[in-house]
Write a protein that holds these residues in place. Structure first.
Motif, mmCIF file in Angstrom:
data_model
loop_
_atom_site.group_PDB
_atom_site.id
_atom_site.type_symbol
_atom_site.label_atom_id
_atom_site.label_comp_id
_atom_site.label_asym_id
_atom_site.label_seq_id
_atom_site.Cartn_x
_atom_site.Cartn_y
_atom_site.Cartn_z
ATOM 1 N N THR A 29 30.639 0.535 -24.614
ATOM 2 C CA THR A 29 30.328 -0.651 -23.817
ATOM 3 C C THR A 29 31.176 -1.868 -24.198
ATOM 4 N N PRO A 30 31.243 -2.256 -25.500
ATOM 5 C CA PRO A 30 32.089 -3.416 -25.824
ATOM 6 C C PRO A 30 33.579 -3.149 -25.586
ATOM 7 N N ILE A 31 34.026 -1.907 -25.812
ATOM 8 C CA ILE A 31 35.442 -1.586 -25.562
ATOM 9 C C ILE A 31 35.754 -1.738 -24.077
ATOM 10 N N ALA A 32 34.854 -1.206 -23.227
ATOM 11 C CA ALA A 32 35.059 -1.328 -21.783
ATOM 12 C C ALA A 32 35.042 -2.797 -21.353
ATOM 13 N N THR A 33 34.151 -3.583 -21.987
ATOM 14 C CA THR A 33 34.082 -5.022 -21.669
ATOM 15 C C THR A 33 35.385 -5.717 -22.031
ATOM 16 N N ILE A 34 35.895 -5.430 -23.220
ATOM 17 C CA ILE A 34 37.144 -6.064 -23.677
ATOM 18 C C ILE A 34 38.306 -5.675 -22.767
ATOM 19 N N LEU A 35 38.434 -4.366 -22.470
ATOM 20 C CA LEU A 35 39.547 -3.904 -21.638
ATOM 21 C C LEU A 35 39.460 -4.481 -20.224
ATOM 22 N N GLY A 36 38.237 -4.456 -19.664
ATOM 23 C CA GLY A 36 38.067 -4.982 -18.302
ATOM 24 C C GLY A 36 38.356 -6.474 -18.223
ATOM 25 N N THR A 37 37.901 -7.228 -19.211
ATOM 26 C CA THR A 37 38.119 -8.686 -19.213
ATOM 27 C C THR A 37 39.592 -9.020 -19.402
ATOM 28 N N VAL A 38 40.260 -8.278 -20.281
ATOM 29 C CA VAL A 38 41.699 -8.503 -20.494
ATOM 30 C C VAL A 38 42.472 -8.217 -19.217
ATOM 31 N N ASP A 39 42.111 -7.128 -18.515
ATOM 32 C CA ASP A 39 42.781 -6.813 -17.238
ATOM 33 C C ASP A 39 42.572 -7.929 -16.225
ATOM 34 N N THR A 40 41.360 -8.477 -16.181
ATOM 35 C CA THR A 40 41.075 -9.582 -15.253
ATOM 36 C C THR A 40 41.935 -10.800 -15.578
ATOM 37 N N LEU A 41 42.043 -11.111 -16.872
ATOM 38 C CA LEU A 41 42.863 -12.253 -17.283
ATOM 39 C C LEU A 41 44.338 -12.028 -16.958
ATOM 40 N N LYS A 42 44.802 -10.794 -17.107
ATOM 41 C CA LYS A 42 46.207 -10.483 -16.801
ATOM 42 C C LYS A 42 46.490 -10.609 -15.307
ATOM 43 N N ASP A 43 45.586 -10.023 -14.500
ATOM 44 C CA ASP A 43 45.829 -9.954 -13.059
ATOM 45 C C ASP A 43 45.523 -11.263 -12.336
ATOM 46 N N SER A 44 44.507 -11.972 -12.816
ATOM 47 C CA SER A 44 44.065 -13.156 -12.062
ATOM 48 C C SER A 44 44.009 -14.401 -12.924
ATOM 49 N N GLY A 45 44.703 -14.386 -14.060
ATOM 50 C CA GLY A 45 44.622 -15.521 -14.978
ATOM 51 C C GLY A 45 44.996 -16.839 -14.330
ATOM 52 N N SER A 46 46.028 -16.844 -13.530
ATOM 53 C CA SER A 46 46.496 -18.102 -12.924
ATOM 54 C C SER A 46 45.552 -18.598 -11.836
ATOM 55 N N LEU A 93 42.212 -18.293 -11.965
ATOM 56 C CA LEU A 93 40.904 -18.642 -12.512
ATOM 57 C C LEU A 93 40.881 -20.084 -12.999
ATOM 58 N N THR A 94 39.715 -20.693 -12.879
ATOM 59 C CA THR A 94 39.555 -22.039 -13.428
ATOM 60 C C THR A 94 39.449 -21.944 -14.947
ATOM 61 N N GLN A 95 39.616 -23.090 -15.596
ATOM 62 C CA GLN A 95 39.520 -23.112 -17.055
ATOM 63 C C GLN A 95 38.142 -22.670 -17.526
ATOM 64 N N GLU A 96 37.119 -23.053 -16.773
ATOM 65 C CA GLU A 96 35.749 -22.664 -17.142
ATOM 66 C C GLU A 96 35.561 -21.156 -17.023
ATOM 67 N N GLN A 97 36.121 -20.562 -15.958
ATOM 68 C CA GLN A 97 36.021 -19.119 -15.778
ATOM 69 C C GLN A 97 36.768 -18.374 -16.893
ATOM 70 N N GLN A 98 37.920 -18.890 -17.271
ATOM 71 C CA GLN A 98 38.682 -18.276 -18.357
ATOM 72 C C GLN A 98 37.904 -18.341 -19.682
ATOM 73 N N LEU A 99 37.267 -19.480 -19.936
ATOM 74 C CA LEU A 99 36.464 -19.618 -21.155
ATOM 75 C C LEU A 99 35.307 -18.621 -21.160
ATOM 76 N N ASP A 100 34.680 -18.417 -19.997
ATOM 77 C CA ASP A 100 33.593 -17.433 -19.900
ATOM 78 C C ASP A 100 34.094 -16.031 -20.234
ATOM 79 N N LEU A 101 35.300 -15.703 -19.728
ATOM 80 C CA LEU A 101 35.860 -14.377 -20.000
ATOM 81 C C LEU A 101 36.219 -14.231 -21.483
#
Length: 370
Positions: free
Chosen positions: A155-172, A174-182
């Motif tokens: 579960t935590p590994i999947a969370t880390i991988l999924g969140t990192v992929d989101t930051l890579k694909d949609s980082g620009s 996302l708002t700063q608040e959304q990035q902090l949540d991730l």
């Protein structure tokens, strides 16, 4: 090369130990037969040679329940020889005057041998059955562990991988608040993953016996406050450390004690309802550092309290996740320092953990003077 030398030394030590064990079994077997024979001979006026035979057979049975097969066979043979020499007429010879006594001696010899072998075989079968049962229990425990860990680690590994992929694909985008949540989700998953790995490693070290406490002076109030701050409480619990300015410094293993507090607090926050009140009290009682952690949650089923510190033990119907190692590590780290941990339900609601660790004490002024 060095490993090979150490392996040979280890094998030689085992062989020597095995030989010494066998030698002790032979000596004890011979001693038991001799003692029983002397006792029977001392009262032979009150017993006949048939009763002496039964007593010697009983002795062989007892030896068969305790020792390996060859000491048993030796004791059976020795008892037959002694019975013939001291109890069958004519005494103090190996001659047997009557055919009936000769047949009885032959019968005794085979019965003694058979009795010894059968008793040993029965004991061996029971030991195999017990070993099989223990092995099945161990396999069941480890299956439980693997099942729990497959969820707890995945579960935590999947969370880390999924969140990192989101930051890579949609980082620009996302708002700063959304990035902090991730980033916060990654942090929480990383802490959870690290806790499970630490629990597995700590249990492995405890079982291997390589963990040794390293005592150092410690301010328990400061240690517990630091432990609470390090924990990532993504829940709504109120944790209160009762202030006690009169506490001395305690000399104990800081790392072990911090892990003990951490695991109990994590257990309390995971398995009690939100808004549960958790109180921590530190006391100096006699020569012990006593830490009391109580809550006003649902408490524990009375039938489970005895086994709650066992490895892989999880309460029925508890929430998914968790490896069941946290409280067993609490017990291991406490006992490694010569202490003890106990659990009891409170009268009204909730439960209380009490940790008692023997410790030297000193006040800070004394340490400065030293």
């Amino acid at each position: 090369m060095l490993i090979g030398i150490f392996d040979k030394i280890s094998i030689n030590r085992k062989l020597v130990k095995s030989k010494n064990t066998y030698l002790k079994q032979y000596l004890i077997s011979i001693f038991m037969v001799l003692i029983v024979s002397l006792c029977c001979y001392a009262i032979k006026e009150n017993i006949n040679y048939r009763i002496a035979a039964l007593i010697l057979l009983l002795t062989v049975s007892v030896i068969a329940m305790l020792f390996d097969i060859f000491p048993v066979l030796l004791s059976a043979f020795l008892s037959a020889v002694i019975w013939n020499f001291f109890f069958i007429q004519p005494e103090f010879t190996f001659d047997i005057s009557s055919t009936e006594d000769f047949l009885m001696f032959i019968s005794y010899f085979f019965i003694a041998m058979l009795n010894g072998v059968l008793t040993f075989k029965i004991r061996q079968a029971e030991r195999k059955a017990r070993d099989k049962e223990e092995k099945e229990k161990t396999i069941k425990l480890y299956n439980t562990l693997l099942s729990s860990l497959s969820h707890e680690l995945r579960t935590p590994i999947a969370t880390i991988l999924g969140t990192v992929d989101t930051l890579k694909d949609s980082g620009s985008k996302l708002t700063q608040e959304q990035q902090l949540d991730l980033y916060n989700e990654i942090d929480i998953a990383g802490v959870r993953l690290n806790r499970q790995v630490e629990n597995i490693l700590n249990m492995s070290r405890l079982e291997s016996g390589i963990l040794k406490p390293k005592a150092d002076w410690c301010d328990m109030q400061e240690l517990i406050s630091s432990t609470i701050q390090k924990m990532n409480f993504n829940i709504h619990h109120q944790i209160v450390l009762e202030e006690n300015r009169n506490l001395p410094l305690f000399r104990l293993d800081v790392g072990f004690t911090e892990q003990i507090i951490n695991n109990i607090l994590h257990n309390a926050t995971q398995y009690t309802p939100e808004k549960t009140f958790i109180q921590i009290t530190v006391q100096h009682i006699e020569n012990n550092c006593v830490v009391i952690i109580s809550d006003n949650g649902g408490g524990f089923p009375e039938s489970e309290i005895v086994t709650i510190f066992d490895k892989f033990r999880r309460l029925p119907n508890s929430k998914t996740g968790g490896s069941g190692l946290g409280l067993s590590i609490v017990k291991g780290f406490t006992e490694t320092q010569g202490g003890k941990v106990s659990l009891k339900n409170n009268e009204r609601c909730g439960a209380t953990f009490t940790i008692e660790i023997p410790s030297e004490t000193s006040y800070i002024n004394n340490l400065k003077n030293e």
